[in-house]
Design a protein around this motif. Structure first.
Motif, PDB file in Angstrom:
ATOM      1  N   PRO A 254       2.253  17.232  30.919  1.00 39.37           N
ATOM      2  CA  PRO A 254       3.065  16.130  31.438  1.00 39.37           C
ATOM      3  C   PRO A 254       3.893  16.524  32.667  1.00 39.37           C
ATOM      4  O   PRO A 254       4.066  15.722  33.587  1.00 39.37           O
ATOM      5  CB  PRO A 254       3.965  15.755  30.252  1.00 39.37           C
ATOM      6  CG  PRO A 254       3.180  16.158  29.049  1.00 39.37           C
ATOM      7  CD  PRO A 254       2.478  17.425  29.462  1.00 39.37           C
ATOM      8  N   THR A 255       4.400  17.773  32.675  1.00 36.40           N
ATOM      9  CA  THR A 255       5.179  18.235  33.836  1.00 36.40           C
ATOM     10  C   THR A 255       4.287  18.308  35.072  1.00 36.40           C
ATOM     11  O   THR A 255       4.675  17.881  36.160  1.00 36.40           O
ATOM     12  CB  THR A 255       5.796  19.614  33.552  1.00 36.40           C
ATOM     13  OG1 THR A 255       6.713  19.499  32.456  1.00 36.40           O
ATOM     14  CG2 THR A 255       6.544  20.138  34.773  1.00 36.40           C
ATOM     15  N   VAL A 256       3.077  18.846  34.921  1.00 31.62           N
ATOM     16  CA  VAL A 256       2.137  18.949  36.038  1.00 31.62           C
ATOM     17  C   VAL A 256       1.749  17.563  36.545  1.00 31.62           C
ATOM     18  O   VAL A 256       1.719  17.313  37.756  1.00 31.62           O
ATOM     19  CB  VAL A 256       0.886  19.748  35.612  1.00 31.62           C
ATOM     20  CG1 VAL A 256      -0.211  19.638  36.668  1.00 31.62           C
ATOM     21  CG2 VAL A 256       1.241  21.210  35.364  1.00 31.62           C
TER      22      VAL A 256
ATOM     23  N   ARG B 120      10.599  20.920  40.776  1.00 30.53           N
ATOM     24  CA  ARG B 120      10.444  22.284  41.289  1.00 30.53           C
ATOM     25  C   ARG B 120       8.966  22.607  41.531  1.00 30.53           C
ATOM     26  O   ARG B 120       8.611  23.246  42.528  1.00 30.53           O
ATOM     27  CB  ARG B 120      11.067  23.295  40.320  1.00 30.53           C
ATOM     28  CG  ARG B 120      12.569  23.097  40.108  1.00 30.53           C
ATOM     29  CD  ARG B 120      13.238  24.378  39.642  1.00 30.53           C
ATOM     30  NE  ARG B 120      12.627  24.938  38.442  1.00 30.53           N
ATOM     31  CZ  ARG B 120      12.967  24.590  37.191  1.00 30.53           C
ATOM     32  NH1 ARG B 120      13.906  23.672  36.977  1.00 30.53           N
ATOM     33  NH2 ARG B 120      12.387  25.170  36.164  1.00 30.53           N
ATOM     34  N   LEU B 121       8.106  22.151  40.637  1.00 23.68           N
ATOM     35  CA  LEU B 121       6.674  22.375  40.823  1.00 23.68           C
ATOM     36  C   LEU B 121       6.164  21.610  42.045  1.00 23.68           C
ATOM     37  O   LEU B 121       5.397  22.155  42.852  1.00 23.68           O
ATOM     38  CB  LEU B 121       5.903  21.950  39.578  1.00 23.68           C
ATOM     39  CG  LEU B 121       4.374  22.052  39.674  1.00 23.68           C
ATOM     40  CD1 LEU B 121       3.943  23.473  40.030  1.00 23.68           C
ATOM     41  CD2 LEU B 121       3.720  21.596  38.368  1.00 23.68           C
TER      42      LEU B 121
ATOM     43  N   THR C  70      -8.849  19.484  51.358  1.00 23.89           N
ATOM     44  CA  THR C  70      -9.332  20.310  50.252  1.00 23.89           C
ATOM     45  C   THR C  70      -8.743  19.811  48.936  1.00 23.89           C
ATOM     46  O   THR C  70      -7.774  19.064  48.906  1.00 23.89           O
ATOM     47  CB  THR C  70      -8.954  21.783  50.447  1.00 23.89           C
ATOM     48  OG1 THR C  70      -7.518  21.912  50.472  1.00 23.89           O
ATOM     49  CG2 THR C  70      -9.515  22.311  51.755  1.00 23.89           C
ATOM     50  N   ARG C  71      -9.355  20.268  47.840  1.00 24.84           N
ATOM     51  CA  ARG C  71      -8.846  19.895  46.521  1.00 24.84           C
ATOM     52  C   ARG C  71      -7.745  20.855  46.083  1.00 24.84           C
ATOM     53  O   ARG C  71      -7.836  22.066  46.321  1.00 24.84           O
ATOM     54  CB  ARG C  71      -9.981  19.921  45.499  1.00 24.84           C
ATOM     55  CG  ARG C  71     -10.934  18.750  45.605  1.00 24.84           C
ATOM     56  CD  ARG C  71     -11.957  18.764  44.495  1.00 24.84           C
ATOM     57  NE  ARG C  71     -12.896  19.875  44.639  1.00 24.84           N
ATOM     58  CZ  ARG C  71     -13.938  20.075  43.838  1.00 24.84           C
ATOM     59  NH1 ARG C  71     -14.148  19.253  42.820  1.00 24.84           N
ATOM     60  NH2 ARG C  71     -14.755  21.084  44.034  1.00 24.84           N
ATOM     61  N   VAL C  72      -6.742  20.313  45.433  1.00 29.07           N
ATOM     62  CA  VAL C  72      -5.738  21.179  44.813  1.00 29.07           C
ATOM     63  C   VAL C  72      -6.292  21.640  43.468  1.00 29.07           C
ATOM     64  O   VAL C  72      -7.234  21.057  42.938  1.00 29.07           O
ATOM     65  CB  VAL C  72      -4.395  20.444  44.618  1.00 29.07           C
ATOM     66  CG1 VAL C  72      -3.782  20.072  45.953  1.00 29.07           C
ATOM     67  CG2 VAL C  72      -4.560  19.218  43.746  1.00 29.07           C
ATOM     68  N   PRO C  73      -5.732  22.711  42.901  1.00 29.16           N
ATOM     69  CA  PRO C  73      -6.201  23.147  41.580  1.00 29.16           C
ATOM     70  C   PRO C  73      -6.098  22.017  40.555  1.00 29.16           C
ATOM     71  O   PRO C  73      -5.258  21.123  40.663  1.00 29.16           O
ATOM     72  CB  PRO C  73      -5.244  24.303  41.245  1.00 29.16           C
ATOM     73  CG  PRO C  73      -4.816  24.831  42.579  1.00 29.16           C
ATOM     74  CD  PRO C  73      -4.729  23.627  43.466  1.00 29.16           C
TER      75      PRO C  73
ATOM     76  N   VAL D  82      -1.457  24.143  34.933  1.00 26.51           N
ATOM     77  CA  VAL D  82      -0.762  24.424  33.673  1.00 26.51           C
ATOM     78  C   VAL D  82      -0.775  25.932  33.396  1.00 26.51           C
ATOM     79  O   VAL D  82       0.246  26.535  33.044  1.00 26.51           O
ATOM     80  CB  VAL D  82      -1.421  23.650  32.510  1.00 26.51           C
ATOM     81  CG1 VAL D  82      -0.934  24.189  31.157  1.00 26.51           C
ATOM     82  CG2 VAL D  82      -1.103  22.163  32.614  1.00 26.51           C
ATOM     83  N   GLN D  83      -1.953  26.537  33.561  1.00 30.71           N
ATOM     84  CA  GLN D  83      -2.069  27.974  33.291  1.00 30.71           C
ATOM     85  C   GLN D  83      -1.344  28.806  34.342  1.00 30.71           C
ATOM     86  O   GLN D  83      -0.704  29.810  34.014  1.00 30.71           O
ATOM     87  CB  GLN D  83      -3.553  28.352  33.248  1.00 30.71           C
ATOM     88  CG  GLN D  83      -4.310  27.721  32.087  1.00 30.71           C
ATOM     89  CD  GLN D  83      -5.801  28.031  32.129  1.00 30.71           C
ATOM     90  OE1 GLN D  83      -6.253  28.807  32.976  1.00 30.71           O
ATOM     91  NE2 GLN D  83      -6.558  27.427  31.219  1.00 30.71           N
ATOM     92  N   ALA D  84      -1.436  28.400  35.628  1.00 29.70           N
ATOM     93  CA  ALA D  84      -0.845  29.195  36.700  1.00 29.70           C
ATOM     94  C   ALA D  84       0.670  29.202  36.648  1.00 29.70           C
ATOM     95  O   ALA D  84       1.311  30.221  36.949  1.00 29.70           O
ATOM     96  CB  ALA D  84      -1.325  28.672  38.058  1.00 29.70           C
ATOM     97  N   PHE D  85       1.275  28.057  36.286  1.00 33.73           N
ATOM     98  CA  PHE D  85       2.732  27.941  36.341  1.00 33.73           C
ATOM     99  C   PHE D  85       3.385  27.955  34.964  1.00 33.73           C
ATOM    100  O   PHE D  85       4.619  27.939  34.868  1.00 33.73           O
ATOM    101  CB  PHE D  85       3.130  26.676  37.097  1.00 33.73           C
ATOM    102  CG  PHE D  85       2.805  26.735  38.563  1.00 33.73           C
ATOM    103  CD1 PHE D  85       3.658  27.365  39.455  1.00 33.73           C
ATOM    104  CD2 PHE D  85       1.628  26.184  39.048  1.00 33.73           C
ATOM    105  CE1 PHE D  85       3.354  27.431  40.804  1.00 33.73           C
ATOM    106  CE2 PHE D  85       1.316  26.248  40.401  1.00 33.73           C
ATOM    107  CZ  PHE D  85       2.179  26.885  41.278  1.00 33.73           C
ATOM    108  N   GLY D  86       2.579  27.979  33.909  1.00 34.94           N
ATOM    109  CA  GLY D  86       3.148  28.023  32.567  1.00 34.94           C
ATOM    110  C   GLY D  86       3.953  26.789  32.218  1.00 34.94           C
ATOM    111  O   GLY D  86       4.954  26.885  31.488  1.00 34.94           O
TER     112      GLY D  86
END
Length: 242
Positions: free
Chosen positions: A47-49, A12-13, A30-33, A39-43
Motif C-alpha cells: 500500500p505504501t508503494v 519519502r518514497l 523507461t519503466r520503473v521497477p 517493496v523488496q528494495a525499500f522494505g
C-alpha cells in the motif's frame, strides 16, 4: 517549541523516486521497477508503494500504460517536442539532406550571435549557410556560426558539404562535446539575401529560431539561425495545467 514532523513513508518514497528520475537513474520513456521490486528494495508495504506511485502519477512524473507498466514521463512542465528545429539543424548531414550548401566563409559576427558567443562587435566568425529544400522549394535557411579559434584544424571552412553534420565533425576533430541547446524564437523581416534564397515576396516575415549549442560548462560551440517563412508555419503546444 517547534516540532519537525517527518513526512509519511509514501511521501519519502515518492521523493526518492523523483530524485532518481531527476538524476537520470530512471530515464524518460523507461519503466520503473514493479511494485514487488519496490517493496523488496525499500522494505515498505505494498500500500505504501502504491500510494507513492499514485502521487508521482498525479504530479506528472509517471504514467501507466496498458500492458506495459508504469512509465517515466520526465520532469513535469517540460514539453518534449518531437519537431525540434535545433536538433535538426545540428544533426543535419550536409551530404545526405535535401538541400544544398550555398555559402561558407568568414563574416562579421551578427549582433545577436556575438552576445551568445561572448565575442566583441566586428569580430569575425565562420559561417556555413545551408538551404533546406522540400519538393524543389526552399523550406528553411540555416546559417551556422562558429568561433574562428574553434574551427582551426577542421574542414568546416571548406566549401564542400561535410560527410555528416558540423556537430559530428567538431566533436571528432576538436574533442569537444555538445551537451545542451537553447532555442529562442522571434519574428522579423528577412534581409534582402535571405528573402531571395527563401523566395519570399516583399513584406513576408520569417520566424527566426536561434539555436545556441553549448558544452557542459555553458560555452557556446555553435550558433545556428534557422529561418522559416512565417506564412508557412503553425506553432502548436500541449502542456499540463496541474
Amino acid at each position: 517549541m517547534a516540532y519537525e514532523v517527518e513526512p509519511p513513508k509514501y511521501v519519502r518514497l515518492a521523493q526518492t523516486l523523483q530524485r532518481r528520475i531527476e538524476d537520470g537513474t530512471y530515464a524518460p520513456g523507461t519503466r520503473v521497477p514493479s511494485e514487488n521490486q519496490l517493496v523488496q528494495a525499500f522494505g515498505m508495504s505494498r500500500p505504501t508503494v502504491v500510494r507513492a506511485l499514485d502521487l508521482l502519477k498525479r504530479d506528472g512524473w509517471l504514467e501507466s500504460r496498458q500492458g506495459y507498466g508504469t512509465i517515466v514521463r520526465g520532469r513535469p512542465g517540460v514539453v518534449e517536442r518531437k519537431d525540434r528545429r535545433g536538433r535538426e539543424a545540428l544533426e543535419r548531414d550536409e551530404s545526405q539532406g535535401a538541400g544544398r550548401l550555398i555559402e561558407v566563409g568568414h563574416v562579421p559576427v551578427p549582433a545577436r550571435v556575438a552576445s551568445v558567443l561572448g565575442l566583441p562587435k566586428r569580430a569575425e566568425v565562420l559561417m556555413r549557410r545551408f538551404l533546406v529544400e522540400e519538393d524543389g522549394e526552399a523550406a528553411e535557411l540555416i546559417s551556422s556560426y562558429f568561433p574562428v579559434g574553434l574551427v582551426e584544424g577542421t574542414e568546416l571552412g571548406s566549401g564542400e558539404p561535410l560527410s555528416g553534420s558540423p556537430r559530428e565533425h567538431l566533436e571528432a576533430r576538436k574533442k569537444v562535446r555538445f551537451d545542451h541547446v537553447t532555442e529562442r524564437v522571434s519574428a522579423r523581416l528577412p534581409e534582402a539575401r535571405e528573402a531571395e534564397l527563401l523566395d519570399l515576396p516583399d513584406g513576408v516575415p520569417v520566424l527566426s529560431v536561434l539555436v545556441v549549442a553549448c558544452d557542459a560548462s555553458g560555452r557556446a560551440l555553435q550558433v545556428a539561425d534557422v529561418l522559416l517563412p512565417a506564412d508557412r508555419q503553425e506553432l502548436e503546444d500541449t502542456y499540463r495545467l496541474n
